[in-house]
Design a protein around this motif. Sequence first.
Motif, PDB file in Angstrom:
ATOM      1  N   THR A   1       0.851  -1.184   0.000  1.00  0.00           N
ATOM      2  CA  THR A   1       0.000   0.000   0.000  1.00  0.00           C
ATOM      3  C   THR A   1       0.887   1.234   0.000  1.00  0.00           C
ATOM      4  O   THR A   1       2.049   1.176   0.409  1.00  0.00           O
ATOM      5  N   TYR A   2       0.335   2.359  -0.449  1.00  0.00           N
ATOM      6  CA  TYR A   2       1.104   3.602  -0.560  1.00  0.00           C
ATOM      7  C   TYR A   2       0.311   4.743   0.060  1.00  0.00           C
ATOM      8  O   TYR A   2      -0.920   4.787  -0.004  1.00  0.00           O
ATOM      9  N   ARG A   3       1.028   5.693   0.646  1.00  0.00           N
ATOM     10  CA  ARG A   3       0.418   6.943   1.100  1.00  0.00           C
ATOM     11  C   ARG A   3       1.494   8.023   1.161  1.00  0.00           C
ATOM     12  O   ARG A   3       2.682   7.724   1.184  1.00  0.00           O
ATOM     13  N   ASN A   4       1.076   9.272   1.180  1.00  0.00           N
ATOM     14  CA  ASN A   4       2.018  10.394   1.329  1.00  0.00           C
ATOM     15  C   ASN A   4       1.350  11.525   2.089  1.00  0.00           C
ATOM     16  O   ASN A   4       0.132  11.709   2.018  1.00  0.00           O
ATOM     17  N   ARG A   5       2.169  12.259   2.847  1.00  0.00           N
ATOM     18  CA  ARG A   5       1.652  13.373   3.644  1.00  0.00           C
ATOM     19  C   ARG A   5       2.703  14.473   3.745  1.00  0.00           C
ATOM     20  O   ARG A   5       3.910  14.216   3.849  1.00  0.00           O
ATOM     21  N   PHE A   6       2.230  15.718   3.747  1.00  0.00           N
ATOM     22  CA  PHE A   6       3.092  16.839   4.120  1.00  0.00           C
ATOM     23  C   PHE A   6       3.446  16.724   5.596  1.00  0.00           C
ATOM     24  O   PHE A   6       2.670  16.202   6.407  1.00  0.00           O
ATOM     25  N   ILE A   7       4.636  17.224   5.950  1.00  0.00           N
ATOM     26  CA  ILE A   7       5.032  17.345   7.351  1.00  0.00           C
ATOM     27  C   ILE A   7       4.504  18.694   7.835  1.00  0.00           C
ATOM     28  O   ILE A   7       4.906  19.745   7.329  1.00  0.00           O
ATOM     29  N   ARG A   8       3.594  18.655   8.781  1.00  0.00           N
ATOM     30  CA  ARG A   8       2.945  19.879   9.241  1.00  0.00           C
ATOM     31  C   ARG A   8       3.825  20.587  10.276  1.00  0.00           C
ATOM     32  O   ARG A   8       3.546  20.607  11.472  1.00  0.00           O
ATOM     33  N   THR A   9       4.919  21.187   9.818  1.00  0.00           N
ATOM     34  CA  THR A   9       5.786  21.942  10.715  1.00  0.00           C
ATOM     35  C   THR A   9       5.100  23.255  11.091  1.00  0.00           C
ATOM     36  O   THR A   9       4.090  23.654  10.500  1.00  0.00           O
ATOM     37  N   ARG A  10       5.681  23.935  12.077  1.00  0.00           N
ATOM     38  CA  ARG A  10       5.134  25.242  12.457  1.00  0.00           C
ATOM     39  C   ARG A  10       5.149  26.196  11.264  1.00  0.00           C
ATOM     40  O   ARG A  10       4.225  26.977  11.052  1.00  0.00           O
ATOM     41  N   GLY A  11       6.251  26.147  10.488  1.00  0.00           N
ATOM     42  CA  GLY A  11       6.356  27.014   9.331  1.00  0.00           C
ATOM     43  C   GLY A  11       5.322  26.684   8.267  1.00  0.00           C
ATOM     44  O   GLY A  11       4.721  27.586   7.664  1.00  0.00           O
ATOM     45  N   PHE A  12       5.106  25.400   8.010  1.00  0.00           N
ATOM     46  CA  PHE A  12       4.099  24.980   7.025  1.00  0.00           C
ATOM     47  C   PHE A  12       2.718  25.487   7.437  1.00  0.00           C
ATOM     48  O   PHE A  12       1.973  26.060   6.625  1.00  0.00           O
ATOM     49  N   GLU A  13       2.352  25.308   8.704  1.00  0.00           N
ATOM     50  CA  GLU A  13       1.028  25.719   9.165  1.00  0.00           C
ATOM     51  C   GLU A  13       0.879  27.238   9.118  1.00  0.00           C
ATOM     52  O   GLU A  13      -0.187  27.756   8.749  1.00  0.00           O
ATOM     53  N   ALA A  14       1.942  27.974   9.457  1.00  0.00           N
ATOM     54  CA  ALA A  14       1.868  29.433   9.420  1.00  0.00           C
ATOM     55  C   ALA A  14       1.655  29.934   7.996  1.00  0.00           C
ATOM     56  O   ALA A  14       0.867  30.861   7.754  1.00  0.00           O
ATOM     57  N   GLU A  15       2.346  29.304   7.030  1.00  0.00           N
ATOM     58  CA  GLU A  15       2.189  29.730   5.639  1.00  0.00           C
ATOM     59  C   GLU A  15       0.850  29.285   5.056  1.00  0.00           C
ATOM     60  O   GLU A  15       0.302  29.955   4.169  1.00  0.00           O
ATOM     61  N   GLN A  16       0.307  28.166   5.550  1.00  0.00           N
ATOM     62  CA  GLN A  16      -1.045  27.799   5.126  1.00  0.00           C
ATOM     63  C   GLN A  16      -2.049  28.846   5.599  1.00  0.00           C
ATOM     64  O   GLN A  16      -2.977  29.220   4.862  1.00  0.00           O
ATOM     65  N   GLU A  17      -1.854  29.338   6.809  1.00  0.00           N
ATOM     66  CA  GLU A  17      -2.751  30.370   7.329  1.00  0.00           C
ATOM     67  C   GLU A  17      -2.591  31.682   6.569  1.00  0.00           C
ATOM     68  O   GLU A  17      -3.582  32.353   6.241  1.00  0.00           O
ATOM     69  N   ALA A  18      -1.337  32.028   6.246  1.00  0.00           N
ATOM     70  CA  ALA A  18      -1.077  33.304   5.560  1.00  0.00           C
ATOM     71  C   ALA A  18      -1.388  33.238   4.070  1.00  0.00           C
ATOM     72  O   ALA A  18      -1.645  34.265   3.434  1.00  0.00           O
ATOM     73  N   GLY A  19      -1.311  32.032   3.493  1.00  0.00           N
ATOM     74  CA  GLY A  19      -1.537  31.885   2.057  1.00  0.00           C
ATOM     75  C   GLY A  19      -0.370  32.319   1.205  1.00  0.00           C
ATOM     76  O   GLY A  19      -0.523  32.527  -0.001  1.00  0.00           O
ATOM     77  N   GLU A  20       0.812  32.419   1.811  1.00  0.00           N
ATOM     78  CA  GLU A  20       1.999  32.854   1.082  1.00  0.00           C
ATOM     79  C   GLU A  20       3.252  32.424   1.839  1.00  0.00           C
ATOM     80  O   GLU A  20       3.185  32.029   3.013  1.00  0.00           O
ATOM     81  N   SER A  21       4.412  32.552   1.183  1.00  0.00           N
ATOM     82  CA  SER A  21       5.680  32.292   1.853  1.00  0.00           C
ATOM     83  C   SER A  21       5.976  33.380   2.872  1.00  0.00           C
ATOM     84  O   SER A  21       5.737  34.575   2.623  1.00  0.00           O
ATOM     85  N   LEU A  22       6.514  32.971   4.013  1.00  0.00           N
ATOM     86  CA  LEU A  22       6.891  33.905   5.068  1.00  0.00           C
ATOM     87  C   LEU A  22       8.385  33.915   5.321  1.00  0.00           C
ATOM     88  O   LEU A  22       8.884  34.801   6.018  1.00  0.00           O
ATOM     89  N   TRP A  23       9.092  32.940   4.756  1.00  0.00           N
ATOM     90  CA  TRP A  23      10.528  32.824   4.985  1.00  0.00           C
ATOM     91  C   TRP A  23      11.296  32.754   3.664  1.00  0.00           C
ATOM     92  O   TRP A  23      10.836  32.116   2.702  1.00  0.00           O
ATOM     93  N   GLY A  24      12.442  33.425   3.639  1.00  0.00           N
ATOM     94  CA  GLY A  24      13.355  33.264   2.522  1.00  0.00           C
ATOM     95  C   GLY A  24      14.057  31.928   2.616  1.00  0.00           C
ATOM     96  O   GLY A  24      13.822  31.126   3.530  1.00  0.00           O
TER      97      GLY A  24
END
Length: 485
Positions: A87-110
């Motif tokens: 069987t196969y599956r894949n997931r994003f790693i929900r780091t603090r940075g990932f969640e913050a950018e999901q909330e902002a809708g844009e990149s926050l870090w260079g």
Amino acid sequence: MKIERLPPVRTSLGHTNHPYMTGAWTPQHEEVNAWDLKVLEGAIPTDIDGVYLRNTENPVHAPLGRYHPFDGDGMVHQIEFRDGQATYRNRFIRTRGFEAEQEAGESLWGGLADGPGTSKRPGFGAHGSLKDTGSTDIVVHGGEAIATFYQCGEAYRLDPLTLENLGVAAWAPLDGVSAHPKVDEATGELLFFNYSKHAPYMHYGVVDASGKRTTYQAIDLPGPRLPHDMAFTKNYSILNDLPVFWDQNLLERDIHAVRLHKGVPSRFGIVPRHGGPVQWFEAAPTYVLHWLNAYEDGDEIVLDGYFQENPTPRPLEDAPDGHGHLMAYLDEHSFRPKLHRWRFNLKTGETTEGHLDERILEFGMFNQQYAGKPYRYAYSTTAKPGWFLFNGFVKHDLETGESWSIQLPEGRYASEAPFAPRVGAVDEDDGYLVSFIIDENQGTSECVLVDAKRFEVVCRIALPHKLSSGTHSVWAGRDLLKPLP
């Protein structure tokens, strides 16, 4: 093939011709569960039991500056084998940075290639202004997958079977955890290091089989360094202080420019497994991304890894759109890593060293049941000239000097391929190499199993979508998937 698709993530990434956001590095944003996978060749063996996890970089938002592939958001791809099924599956790693950018809708870090002031928020890790993506490495310890970031991050936990995100490891210290913590299957311990821009510049730690940090020791260095990996034997851990690190004058202006400091030797610190005085050894100047294995031989420590003959290469002249510097530092044929052996005599303090092979090789794997012990077989990857893309595998018999190769057809690119011992195996090389393949000719991906003893592909399994390329992977047999007590 049956596929269950999860709700899409929020993305602002548009069209790009960046060489590491196209082709085999095209970001994958779809998260799925898939079963009844189609077997393209051979049959799934019944004597492989466990999971293969591969970490990848998949940028979700348009970069603020100059994108580097190591900036991408972490995504773990998993294939599980059991009773001749997969069987196969894949997931994003929900780091603090990932969640913050999901909330902002844009990149926050260079990113790694950007100058000071690019990030919109304070960053993470030794660099100080990056997003901790957890996208570099992955290991399995105490029944949990641990994803780590190359410039030191928080160490993110996932369930290795479901890929459910479990949050930050409680044992991770304030200065973070570098990529390439090591798990000793014999003791259940996890060994790690970190580095920073403030004294003492490095720490070494041990986490026991129950998930408790039992050792955390300062390792004094002359200044900020950029170690990437470590190794261990039964009684010792091996850390490094190599002469490729940030230019100190530029660092004072918050510019992170890496250079080779000529006249400075490589240094290796041998520290007792559970902490104690460090014995330092000098060796020829180089940079090493990855070690293979290490073991004790009488009074000596033997260390195998990939010695770079040209660790700070000139930009590639034919690189697209002015990406010559970036592409040279990702091109193994530019920095020329060679399989190499160091021997450190604990009584005399002497170092002897030399190449074991003159080919361009890197990203080595071996049977982890022999980690920290004398071993015979090693499995390296070969790379496409000019690119960070794997196009084959080489098996070494380190006792006889023999080697065997598998070369992939043009347009097919592999992932790092750990060794999966066959159920009931009695020989060191009795098992499989597991790898994901990206087929640019067909726009597809698959999983391949290589019989490690005969060194030939014995099974190909279709995956539900084309993966993005990435960095590191791990095999965890069924016995390593048991949760902490």
